[in-house]
Structure formats: structure tokens, C-alpha cells
Scaffold this motif. Structure first.
Motif, PDB file in Angstrom:
ATOM      1  N   PHE A  23       0.840  -1.184   0.000  1.00 54.67           N
ATOM      2  CA  PHE A  23       0.000   0.000   0.000  1.00 54.67           C
ATOM      3  C   PHE A  23       0.880   1.240   0.000  1.00 54.67           C
ATOM      4  CE2 PHE A  23      -2.479  -3.302   2.197  1.00 54.67           C
ATOM      5  CZ  PHE A  23      -3.505  -3.412   1.276  1.00 54.67           C
ATOM      6  N   THR A  24       0.517   2.199  -0.820  1.00 50.28           N
ATOM      7  CA  THR A  24       1.330   3.408  -0.964  1.00 50.28           C
ATOM      8  C   THR A  24       0.945   4.496   0.025  1.00 50.28           C
ATOM      9  OG1 THR A  24      -0.188   4.191  -2.674  1.00 50.28           O
ATOM     10  CG2 THR A  24       1.756   2.961  -3.405  1.00 50.28           C
ATOM     11  N   SER A  25      -0.190   4.314   0.707  1.00 47.48           N
ATOM     12  CA  SER A  25      -0.610   5.311   1.694  1.00 47.48           C
ATOM     13  C   SER A  25      -1.491   4.643   2.739  1.00 47.48           C
ATOM     14  CB  SER A  25      -1.393   6.445   1.024  1.00 47.48           C
ATOM     15  OG  SER A  25      -2.648   5.968   0.570  1.00 47.48           O
ATOM     16  N   ASP A  26      -1.632   5.319   3.858  1.00 44.92           N
ATOM     17  CA  ASP A  26      -2.539   4.834   4.895  1.00 44.92           C
ATOM     18  C   ASP A  26      -3.958   4.751   4.336  1.00 44.92           C
ATOM     19  OD1 ASP A  26      -0.387   4.844   6.635  1.00 44.92           O
ATOM     20  OD2 ASP A  26      -1.052   6.601   7.764  1.00 44.92           O
ATOM     21  N   ALA A  27      -4.343   5.753   3.540  1.00 44.77           N
ATOM     22  CA  ALA A  27      -5.697   5.784   2.978  1.00 44.77           C
ATOM     23  C   ALA A  27      -5.943   4.573   2.088  1.00 44.77           C
ATOM     24  CB  ALA A  27      -5.914   7.080   2.201  1.00 44.77           C
ATOM     25  N   ALA A  28      -4.969   4.195   1.278  1.00 43.89           N
ATOM     26  CA  ALA A  28      -5.116   3.033   0.400  1.00 43.89           C
ATOM     27  C   ALA A  28      -5.228   1.751   1.221  1.00 43.89           C
ATOM     28  CB  ALA A  28      -3.937   2.944  -0.565  1.00 43.89           C
ATOM     29  N   ALA A  29      -4.451   1.638   2.289  1.00 48.04           N
ATOM     30  CA  ALA A  29      -4.517   0.457   3.150  1.00 48.04           C
ATOM     31  C   ALA A  29      -5.881   0.355   3.823  1.00 48.04           C
ATOM     32  CB  ALA A  29      -3.407   0.500   4.204  1.00 48.04           C
ATOM     33  N   ILE A  30      -6.371   1.453   4.353  1.00 48.95           N
ATOM     34  CA  ILE A  30      -7.672   1.471   5.028  1.00 48.95           C
ATOM     35  C   ILE A  30      -8.792   1.161   4.034  1.00 48.95           C
ATOM     36  CG2 ILE A  30      -9.361   2.936   6.215  1.00 48.95           C
ATOM     37  CD1 ILE A  30      -7.000   2.012   7.964  1.00 48.95           C
ATOM     38  N   ALA A  31      -8.700   1.730   2.829  1.00 48.04           N
ATOM     39  CA  ALA A  31      -9.726   1.466   1.818  1.00 48.04           C
ATOM     40  C   ALA A  31      -9.785  -0.022   1.490  1.00 48.04           C
ATOM     41  CB  ALA A  31      -9.449   2.280   0.562  1.00 48.04           C
ATOM     42  N   HIS A  32      -8.632  -0.647   1.362  1.00 45.75           N
ATOM     43  CA  HIS A  32      -8.611  -2.081   1.070  1.00 45.75           C
ATOM     44  C   HIS A  32      -9.126  -2.885   2.262  1.00 45.75           C
ATOM     45  CE1 HIS A  32      -7.442  -6.085  -0.132  1.00 45.75           C
ATOM     46  NE2 HIS A  32      -6.970  -6.203   1.104  1.00 45.75           N
ATOM     47  N   MET A  33      -8.571  -2.662   3.439  1.00 43.52           N
ATOM     48  CA  MET A  33      -8.928  -3.452   4.618  1.00 43.52           C
ATOM     49  C   MET A  33     -10.386  -3.261   4.998  1.00 43.52           C
ATOM     50  SD  MET A  33      -5.552  -3.194   6.941  1.00 43.52           S
ATOM     51  CE  MET A  33      -3.989  -2.936   6.122  1.00 43.52           C
ATOM     52  N   GLY A  34     -10.942  -2.100   4.697  1.00 46.48           N
ATOM     53  CA  GLY A  34     -12.341  -1.829   4.985  1.00 46.48           C
ATOM     54  C   GLY A  34     -13.302  -2.694   4.189  1.00 46.48           C
ATOM     55  N   GLN A  35     -12.803  -3.365   3.164  1.00 47.63           N
ATOM     56  CA  GLN A  35     -13.634  -4.251   2.358  1.00 47.63           C
ATOM     57  C   GLN A  35     -13.819  -5.622   3.016  1.00 47.63           C
ATOM     58  OE1 GLN A  35     -12.017  -4.407  -1.613  1.00 47.63           O
ATOM     59  NE2 GLN A  35     -11.839  -2.188  -1.714  1.00 47.63           N
ATOM     60  N   HIS A  36     -13.004  -5.942   4.015  1.00 49.39           N
ATOM     61  CA  HIS A  36     -13.121  -7.220   4.712  1.00 49.39           C
ATOM     62  C   HIS A  36     -14.190  -7.131   5.797  1.00 49.39           C
ATOM     63  CE1 HIS A  36      -9.681  -9.015   2.765  1.00 49.39           C
ATOM     64  NE2 HIS A  36      -8.954  -7.956   3.048  1.00 49.39           N
ATOM     65  N   ASN A  37     -14.772  -8.274   6.128  1.00 50.15           N
ATOM     66  CA  ASN A  37     -15.777  -8.256   7.191  1.00 50.15           C
ATOM     67  C   ASN A  37     -15.089  -8.120   8.554  1.00 50.15           C
ATOM     68  OD1 ASN A  37     -15.318 -10.896   8.459  1.00 50.15           O
ATOM     69  ND2 ASN A  37     -16.212 -11.779   6.606  1.00 50.15           N
ATOM     70  N   ALA A  38     -15.864  -7.709   9.534  1.00 47.94           N
ATOM     71  CA  ALA A  38     -15.316  -7.444  10.871  1.00 47.94           C
ATOM     72  C   ALA A  38     -14.707  -8.690  11.497  1.00 47.94           C
ATOM     73  CB  ALA A  38     -16.402  -6.869  11.780  1.00 47.94           C
ATOM     74  N   ARG A  39     -15.298  -9.863  11.258  1.00 47.89           N
ATOM     75  CA  ARG A  39     -14.781 -11.104  11.832  1.00 47.89           C
ATOM     76  C   ARG A  39     -13.385 -11.418  11.288  1.00 47.89           C
ATOM     77  NH1 ARG A  39     -17.156 -15.340  14.600  1.00 47.89           N
ATOM     78  NH2 ARG A  39     -16.104 -17.337  14.336  1.00 47.89           N
ATOM     79  N   ALA A  40     -13.202 -11.240   9.996  1.00 45.43           N
ATOM     80  CA  ALA A  40     -11.900 -11.493   9.383  1.00 45.43           C
ATOM     81  C   ALA A  40     -10.855 -10.524   9.918  1.00 45.43           C
ATOM     82  CB  ALA A  40     -11.998 -11.388   7.865  1.00 45.43           C
ATOM     83  N   LEU A  41     -11.223  -9.265  10.050  1.00 50.95           N
ATOM     84  CA  LEU A  41     -10.292  -8.272  10.590  1.00 50.95           C
ATOM     85  C   LEU A  41      -9.958  -8.560  12.049  1.00 50.95           C
ATOM     86  CD1 LEU A  41     -11.769  -5.070   8.965  1.00 50.95           C
ATOM     87  CD2 LEU A  41      -9.510  -6.044   8.502  1.00 50.95           C
ATOM     88  N   ALA A  42     -10.964  -8.956  12.835  1.00 55.15           N
ATOM     89  CA  ALA A  42     -10.729  -9.273  14.245  1.00 55.15           C
ATOM     90  C   ALA A  42      -9.786 -10.467  14.370  1.00 55.15           C
ATOM     91  CB  ALA A  42     -12.052  -9.560  14.952  1.00 55.15           C
ATOM     92  N   TRP A  43      -9.990 -11.483  13.542  1.00 59.14           N
ATOM     93  CA  TRP A  43      -9.118 -12.661  13.590  1.00 59.14           C
ATOM     94  C   TRP A  43      -7.685 -12.280  13.223  1.00 59.14           C
ATOM     95  CZ3 TRP A  43      -8.932 -17.135  15.798  1.00 59.14           C
ATOM     96  CH2 TRP A  43      -7.895 -18.002  15.451  1.00 59.14           C
ATOM     97  N   ALA A  44      -7.516 -11.508  12.164  1.00 62.33           N
ATOM     98  CA  ALA A  44      -6.176 -11.085  11.736  1.00 62.33           C
ATOM     99  C   ALA A  44      -5.495 -10.272  12.833  1.00 62.33           C
ATOM    100  CB  ALA A  44      -6.264 -10.279  10.445  1.00 62.33           C
TER     101      ALA A  44
END
Length: 93
Positions: A23-44
Motif C-alpha cells: 500500500f502506498t498510503s494509509d488511505a489506500a490500506a484502510i480502503a482495502h482493509m475496509g472491504q473485509h468483514n469485521a470477523r476477518a479483521l478481528a481474527w487477523a
């Protein structure tokens, strides 16, 4: 530029999926990660936290960590536990 993705490889990829990033910026990382469901993010997050905690505990022991391969072994240890977790098997991520 002050960006979290510039800290020690943070922007190299997504903690949920393979193939995303770097990811080239924090915004790009957040935009991508925001596409995952909350359960997947919590597990990661839980797994990443376990890896960091395991390494910190080992660093605090007499003799600590003396080689990079020791860190790799600690990561594998946590990944093994994660793979055996009933929460991980309970639902797809």
C-alpha cells in the motif's frame, strides 16, 4: 511523508488476505482493509497481536532472541495454534 504504511514494512500487505499491497498510503490500506468483514479483521488482529506478544515475551527471557530464524519459529508456533483454534474453524474468513 508521515504514514503508518512507511513503518517497518507495515504497508507490505493486508493481514487478512494474500496478494494485497504494498500500500502506498494509509488511505489506500484502510480502503482495502475496509472491504473485509469485521470477523476477518478481528481474527487477523488477534493473530498479529499473538505473534507480537510471543516475540516480546521471548525477547524478555535471558538470552532473548539471537537469530532471525528464532523469530520465524515463534511465528510458526503462533500460526500453528491459530490453525487449531476452534474459532478459526467455526466460520470462513
Amino acid at each position: 511523508m508521515s504514514e503508518l504504511v512507511n513503518i517497518a514494512g507495515t504497508g507490505e500487505g493486508c493481514p487478512v488476505c494474500d496478494g494485497a499491497g504494498p500500500f502506498t498510503s494509509d488511505a489506500a490500506a484502510i480502503a482495502h482493509m475496509g472491504q473485509h468483514n469485521a470477523r476477518a479483521l478481528a481474527w487477523a488482529y488477534l493473530q498479529e497481536k499473538a505473534i507480537v506478544q510471543r516475540i516480546l515475551v521471548e525477547l524478555d527471557e535471558p538470552g532473548g532472541i539471537t537469530a532471525e530464524d528464532e523469530i520465524d519459529e515463534l511465528i510458526k508456533e503462533v500460526e500453528l495454534v491459530a490453525g487449531e483454534s476452534s474459532a478459526r474453524r467455526a466460520a470462513p474468513y
